[in-house]
Design an enzyme around this catalytic site. Structure first.
Site, PDB file in Angstrom:
ATOM      1  N   TYR A  51     -67.653   2.138  77.161  1.00  0.00           N
ATOM      2  CA  TYR A  51     -67.988   3.218  76.211  1.00  0.00           C
ATOM      3  C   TYR A  51     -66.710   3.862  75.703  1.00  0.00           C
ATOM      4  CZ  TYR A  51     -72.875   4.153  75.433  1.00  0.00           C
ATOM      5  OH  TYR A  51     -74.156   4.091  74.963  1.00  0.00           O
ATOM      6  N   GLU A  53     -66.677   6.448  72.729  1.00  0.00           N
ATOM      7  CA  GLU A  53     -66.916   7.324  71.567  1.00  0.00           C
ATOM      8  C   GLU A  53     -65.641   8.070  71.189  1.00  0.00           C
ATOM      9  OE1 GLU A  53     -69.977   7.627  73.743  1.00  0.00           O
ATOM     10  OE2 GLU A  53     -71.546   8.226  72.333  1.00  0.00           O
ATOM     11  N   ASP A 196     -68.428  -2.501  47.408  1.00  0.00           N
ATOM     12  CA  ASP A 196     -68.973  -3.232  48.554  1.00  0.00           C
ATOM     13  C   ASP A 196     -68.537  -4.683  48.369  1.00  0.00           C
ATOM     14  OD1 ASP A 196     -70.482  -4.712  50.314  1.00  0.00           O
ATOM     15  OD2 ASP A 196     -72.306  -3.511  50.043  1.00  0.00           O
ATOM     16  N   THR A 222     -68.464  -6.052  55.128  1.00  0.00           N
ATOM     17  CA  THR A 222     -68.891  -6.598  56.412  1.00  0.00           C
ATOM     18  C   THR A 222     -67.799  -7.587  56.825  1.00  0.00           C
ATOM     19  OG1 THR A 222     -70.243  -8.200  55.206  1.00  0.00           O
ATOM     20  CG2 THR A 222     -71.375  -6.291  56.134  1.00  0.00           C
ATOM     21  N   LYS A 225     -68.849 -12.411  56.805  1.00  0.00           N
ATOM     22  CA  LYS A 225     -69.153 -13.317  55.687  1.00  0.00           C
ATOM     23  C   LYS A 225     -67.903 -14.154  55.400  1.00  0.00           C
ATOM     24  CE  LYS A 225     -72.884 -10.490  53.777  1.00  0.00           C
ATOM     25  NZ  LYS A 225     -72.840  -9.095  54.221  1.00  0.00           N
ATOM     26  N   ARG A 231     -70.098 -10.144  63.511  1.00  0.00           N
ATOM     27  CA  ARG A 231     -71.015  -9.296  62.741  1.00  0.00           C
ATOM     28  C   ARG A 231     -70.598  -7.844  62.912  1.00  0.00           C
ATOM     29  NH1 ARG A 231     -74.713 -12.752  61.155  1.00  0.00           N
ATOM     30  NH2 ARG A 231     -75.615 -11.155  59.853  1.00  0.00           N
TER      31      ARG A 231
HETATM   32  N1  DSN Z   1     -78.054 -10.008  53.859  1.00  0.00           N
HETATM   33  C1  DSN Z   1     -76.783 -10.129  53.200  1.00  0.00           C
HETATM   34  C2  DSN Z   1     -76.777 -11.297  52.282  1.00  0.00           C
HETATM   35  O1  DSN Z   1     -77.327 -12.309  52.638  1.00  0.00           O
HETATM   36  O2  DSN Z   1     -76.187 -11.250  51.211  1.00  0.00           O
HETATM   37  C3  DSN Z   1     -76.366  -8.903  52.514  1.00  0.00           C
HETATM   38  O3  DSN Z   1     -76.462  -7.839  53.401  1.00  0.00           O
END
Ligand code: DSN
Length: 443
Positions: A51, A53, A196, A222, A225, A231
């Site tokens: 933990y 925080e 984004d 994110t 990707k 993730r």
């Molecule tokens: N779910 C993602 C995508 O497939 O583009 C976006 O959050």
């Protein structure tokens, strides 16, 4: 202390089955990728036990000296790579990160603007079923009939509705994002511009897509990707953001913790640090450019075969196939038939889709995982042929209008497709190709 295999054979088997599925198939969902063994090791480590925080040097729990090292590494690497003065690497994933940004710069009832979901936008940019669409007054902008973002409409709506926050960057858009134009619009109406960049982060770092840093106030990405990490997500504040509000970085940090989240996922933070290190190499730069070259090769070959693409091509890692020439709502048939052949894609709405988001008229394709496996233009041409053959094999299936009739029809389709000769022969082509580009050979 037992191994997973000894402790829980059922979960172990499902994990092994999933590895086999990834190995023996072509993963073409553009938001997915294969993390490196080093990233996997970091996220499967003992860091998950702790933990912590708070932030480095300012924690609410003892024993965080090594967690601090890891979080500082991730933050410093992010700041350097994205050329930003502030980075927060704690968001659990993209949706909580986008909620954090929204609640930092807006109050309930304020107006937000984002690309409409069915025009390729993301739920958290103000869609009605997301908290961002329930709590804020959402005014979406759209794409033009040619599939490109309608910058003129966005400008007109922004001047009329004076949003507090404008989003640029989305989930199903195959062209370069007009960061510069949106920066001007945000300045003209006094809004914050949040980019984004989740889908294209890896391309930006490789120099294969324009960077959002000179234009946005806040950047969210994110990390799983095109970046190829675990993730998770990061929120960054740019120099422009600090100029607009010198306290913006502190406000974002406070909204993440304690506003939105509790303890950070330290194993994920370590994975992000590793992914960022990997993304700073010349090999990664080359990889990012190859992702785009592969996407263009796949798009060109599909178009040569007469397949219609939204915007007639791509600038990035993604292709949006318009299946309306084969009937409305046919994405489900193509997705399921491709899946049976070992090619994983997702059905997707296309702009002005004549059907519904659950039964859309398109599919979304991506090249990140194929490129991670080492495939190049020649393989893309072969894959385009496989996709073409599958579309041809299912084009006689048409989505019935009635709900009950529809369920029965799809059930029958799924049975028939298992025995379809074209699907079976494509499955063996997929397996042959996968063998030539092995995934995680040492696991
Ligand atoms: N779910 C993602 C995508 O497939 O583009 C976006 O959050």
């Amino acid at each position: 202390m037992k191994s997973l295999k000894e402790e829980d054979p059922e979960v172990y088997k499902a994990v092994v089955d999933e590895l086999t599925r990834q190995r023996d198939g072509l993963e073409m969902i553009p938001s997915e990728n294969f993390a490196s063994p080093a990233v996997l090791e970091a996220i499967g480590s003992v860091l998950t036990n702790k933990y912590s925080e708070g932030y480095s040097g300012k924690r609410y729990y003892g024993g965080n000296q090594f967690i601090d090292v890891i979080e500082r590494l991730a933050v410093e690497r992010a700041k350097k790579l994205f050329n930003v003065p502030h980075a927060n690497v704690q968001p659990y994933s993209g949706s909580p990160a986008n909620l954090t940004i929204s609640f930092t710069v807006c109050k309930p009832g304020d107006t937000v603007m984002g690309q409409n979901l069915t025009d390729g936008g993301h739920l958290t940019h103000g869609w009605k079923t997301s908290l961002t669409g329930m709590v804020f007054n959402s005014v979406p902008y759209h794409v033009r009939p040619d599939g490109y973002i309608d910058i003129e409409e966005a400008r007109r709506l922004a001047m009329e509705h004076k949003p507090k926050l404008i989003w640029i960057g989305s989930s199903a858009y195959s062209r370069e994002f007009p960061f510069e134009e949106f920066s001007k619009i945000a300045d003209e109406c006094g809004a914050y511009l949040a980019a984004d960049i989740s889908h294209i982060t890896g391309l930006i770092l490789a120099g294969a897509h324009k960077s959002a840093t000179p234009y946005a106030h806040i950047i969210m990405t994110t990390t799983h990707k095109t970046l190829r990490g675990p993730r998770g997500a990061m929120i960054m504040v740019t120099e422009r953001g600090l100029k607009k509000d010198p306290e913006l970085a502190e406000k974002i940090d406070k909204m993440i913790f304690p506003g939105m989240q509790g303890g950070p996922h330290n194993n994920t933070t370590a994975g992000i640090a590793v992914a960022l290190l990997e993304a700073s190499t010349p090999q990664y730069r080359e990889h990012g450019h190859q992702v785009v070259k592969n996407s263009k090769a796949l798009a060109d070959e599909l178009m040569k075969k007469g397949i219609k693409l939204v915007t007639n091509g791509t600038d990035n890692h993604m292709i949006l196939v318009d299946l309306t020439p084969f009937g409305k709502g046919t994405g489900v048939f193509v997705q399921d038939a491709l899946d049976t052949a070992g090619i994983t894609v997702n059905k997707n709405t296309i702009p002005n889709d004549p059907a519904s988001p659950f039964y859309p008229s398109g599919i979304r394709l991506g090249t990140p995982t194929l490129t991670t496996r080492g495939m190049k233009e020649q393989e893309m041409r072969e894959i385009a042929d496989m996709i073409f053959q599958i579309i041809a094999a299912v084009k006689q299936y048409q989505l019935p209008e009635g709900k009950e009739e529809r369920a029965a029809y799809i059930k029958k389709f799924k049975e028939e497709i298992q025995d379809n000769a074209q699907v079976k022969s494509t499955r063996s082509r997929v397996l042959d190709l996968c063998k030539k580009f092995p995934l995680y050979p040492d696991m």
